[in-house]
Design a protein around this motif. Structure first.
Motif, PDB file in Angstrom:
ATOM      1  N   ALA A 146       0.821  -1.210   0.000  1.00 54.62           N
ATOM      2  CA  ALA A 146       0.000   0.000   0.000  1.00 54.62           C
ATOM      3  C   ALA A 146       0.855   1.260   0.000  1.00 54.62           C
ATOM      4  O   ALA A 146       0.315   2.378  -0.001  1.00 54.62           O
ATOM      5  N   GLY A 147       2.190   1.100   0.016  1.00 50.61           N
ATOM      6  CA  GLY A 147       3.076   2.258   0.031  1.00 50.61           C
ATOM      7  C   GLY A 147       3.318   2.836   1.411  1.00 50.61           C
ATOM      8  O   GLY A 147       3.859   3.932   1.550  1.00 50.61           O
ATOM      9  N   LEU A 148       2.926   2.090   2.464  1.00 51.78           N
ATOM     10  CA  LEU A 148       3.109   2.558   3.828  1.00 51.78           C
ATOM     11  C   LEU A 148       4.378   1.966   4.424  1.00 51.78           C
ATOM     12  O   LEU A 148       4.723   0.810   4.166  1.00 51.78           O
ATOM     13  N   PHE A 149       5.062   2.753   5.243  1.00 57.49           N
ATOM     14  CA  PHE A 149       6.269   2.260   5.892  1.00 57.49           C
ATOM     15  C   PHE A 149       6.440   2.954   7.239  1.00 57.49           C
ATOM     16  O   PHE A 149       5.796   3.973   7.526  1.00 57.49           O
ATOM     17  N   LEU A 150       7.308   2.385   8.070  1.00 59.46           N
ATOM     18  CA  LEU A 150       7.585   2.944   9.385  1.00 59.46           C
ATOM     19  C   LEU A 150       8.794   3.863   9.293  1.00 59.46           C
ATOM     20  O   LEU A 150       9.876   3.448   8.867  1.00 59.46           O
ATOM     21  N   ASP A 151       8.603   5.122   9.675  1.00 64.93           N
ATOM     22  CA  ASP A 151       9.663   6.123   9.635  1.00 64.93           C
ATOM     23  C   ASP A 151      10.112   6.395  11.064  1.00 64.93           C
ATOM     24  O   ASP A 151       9.342   6.893  11.883  1.00 64.93           O
ATOM     25  N   VAL A 152      11.352   6.057  11.378  1.00 62.68           N
ATOM     26  CA  VAL A 152      11.871   6.191  12.741  1.00 62.68           C
ATOM     27  C   VAL A 152      12.846   7.361  12.797  1.00 62.68           C
ATOM     28  O   VAL A 152      13.861   7.373  12.103  1.00 62.68           O
ATOM     29  N   GLN A 153      12.507   8.344  13.621  1.00 66.03           N
ATOM     30  CA  GLN A 153      13.369   9.499  13.843  1.00 66.03           C
ATOM     31  C   GLN A 153      13.812   9.522  15.308  1.00 66.03           C
ATOM     32  O   GLN A 153      13.390   8.684  16.107  1.00 66.03           O
ATOM     33  N   LYS A 154      14.657  10.478  15.662  1.00 69.82           N
ATOM     34  CA  LYS A 154      15.199  10.526  17.021  1.00 69.82           C
ATOM     35  C   LYS A 154      14.122  10.699  18.073  1.00 69.82           C
ATOM     36  O   LYS A 154      14.195  10.115  19.153  1.00 69.82           O
ATOM     37  N   GLU A 155      13.086  11.497  17.781  1.00 74.57           N
ATOM     38  CA  GLU A 155      12.069  11.801  18.786  1.00 74.57           C
ATOM     39  C   GLU A 155      10.693  11.240  18.446  1.00 74.57           C
ATOM     40  O   GLU A 155       9.799  11.272  19.301  1.00 74.57           O
ATOM     41  N   THR A 156      10.502  10.755  17.231  1.00 70.11           N
ATOM     42  CA  THR A 156       9.187  10.260  16.818  1.00 70.11           C
ATOM     43  C   THR A 156       9.334   9.013  15.959  1.00 70.11           C
ATOM     44  O   THR A 156      10.382   8.766  15.369  1.00 70.11           O
ATOM     45  N   ILE A 157       8.246   8.241  15.915  1.00 71.64           N
ATOM     46  CA  ILE A 157       8.104   7.216  14.887  1.00 71.64           C
ATOM     47  C   ILE A 157       6.752   7.448  14.224  1.00 71.64           C
ATOM     48  O   ILE A 157       5.804   7.909  14.866  1.00 71.64           O
ATOM     49  N   ALA A 158       6.670   7.177  12.938  1.00 70.94           N
ATOM     50  CA  ALA A 158       5.447   7.470  12.199  1.00 70.94           C
ATOM     51  C   ALA A 158       5.208   6.412  11.141  1.00 70.94           C
ATOM     52  O   ALA A 158       6.147   5.787  10.634  1.00 70.94           O
ATOM     53  N   VAL A 159       3.947   6.215  10.820  1.00 70.48           N
ATOM     54  CA  VAL A 159       3.572   5.464   9.624  1.00 70.48           C
ATOM     55  C   VAL A 159       3.354   6.494   8.523  1.00 70.48           C
ATOM     56  O   VAL A 159       2.504   7.376   8.655  1.00 70.48           O
ATOM     57  N   ARG A 160       4.165   6.413   7.490  1.00 63.47           N
ATOM     58  CA  ARG A 160       4.090   7.346   6.377  1.00 63.47           C
ATOM     59  C   ARG A 160       3.748   6.617   5.087  1.00 63.47           C
ATOM     60  O   ARG A 160       3.956   5.411   4.959  1.00 63.47           O
ATOM     61  N   HIS A 161       3.255   7.401   4.144  1.00 63.41           N
ATOM     62  CA  HIS A 161       3.068   6.898   2.787  1.00 63.41           C
ATOM     63  C   HIS A 161       4.239   7.402   1.938  1.00 63.41           C
ATOM     64  O   HIS A 161       4.842   8.434   2.243  1.00 63.41           O
TER      65      HIS A 161
END
Length: 211
Positions: free
Chosen positions: A93-108
């Motif tokens: 579906a084009g979704l992935f987990l984006d891990v940053q220093k202060e946040t994690i997000a599900v992004r397209h």
């Protein structure tokens, strides 16, 4: 005591048998409690996944129903749903987990942020759920179709930080399960699950002591 026979058949036998030997009353929680620490029994070489906690509070950046309609797929009941275990690599579906220093997000892959968590808040949720853990490892063997356990090692684990959890997300030792579907006028959310493999639990704590 060496090898002891399981007090119950099936995957929950290892925990139930340990609780029985320690005189702990069974409860319906994922972990039992012993003097303020959570208790978890683990079979050597087990690759079972367990849910650490669920967390959705103020995390969704777009309407969950919109996300289901836009990125979902049909589930087993023919409903449009978002039932994905998120990876650092984009899924179908084009979704992935984006891990940053202060946040994690599900992004397209388009750049749209679907849901985002602050790592500090996730850490608070984790510590509230599992402030400390007694992790008991056991060897197992079958005798005439009955499982036996040799409880070999006990470790006390505590102290979790946002940086530590960040690294565990990056290593995909903590998995994120989206679990929601189109329920007509709204999305039915069963709780975003944060999960790990039993054998990797020690990696989620800064302090690990043999006891």
């Amino acid at each position: 005591m060496g090898f002891v026979p399981s007090q119950r058949s099936g995957p929950t036998g290892i925990g139930y048998t340990l609780e029985t030997l320690l005189g702990i009353n069974e409860n319906n929680d994922a972990f039992s409690d012993i003097e303020g620490a959570e208790l978890k029994a683990h079979r050597v070489n087990s690759t079972n996944l367990i849910t650490l906690f669920t967390f959705n509070n103020k995390a969704w950046k777009m309407s969950p129903l919109e996300a289901v309609k836009k990125y979902g797929s049909l589930d087993r009941d023919g409903r449009q749903g978002l039932y994905y275990t998120m990876s650092l690599k984009p899924n179908s579906a084009g979704l992935f987990l984006d891990v940053q220093k202060e946040t994690i997000a599900v992004r397209h892959i388009s750049g749209t942020v679907v849901v985002e968590w602050v790592l500090e808040k996730l850490t608070e949720r984790f510590v509230k759920k599992i402030p400390s853990l007694i992790f008991v490892t056991a060897f197992t063997e079958l005798r005439d179709g009955k499982e036996y356990f040799h409880y070999q090692r006990a470790q006390l684990m505590k102290d979790t930080t946002p940086d530590l959890l960040c690294n565990q997300f990056k290593s995909e030792n903590i998995l994120v399960d989206l679990r929601l579907h189109d329920n007509g006028t709204m999305a039915r959310n069963h709780g975003t699950g944060f999960r790990t493999y039993e054998g990797r639990l020690p990696q989620l704590f800064r302090l690990v002591l043999d006891i």
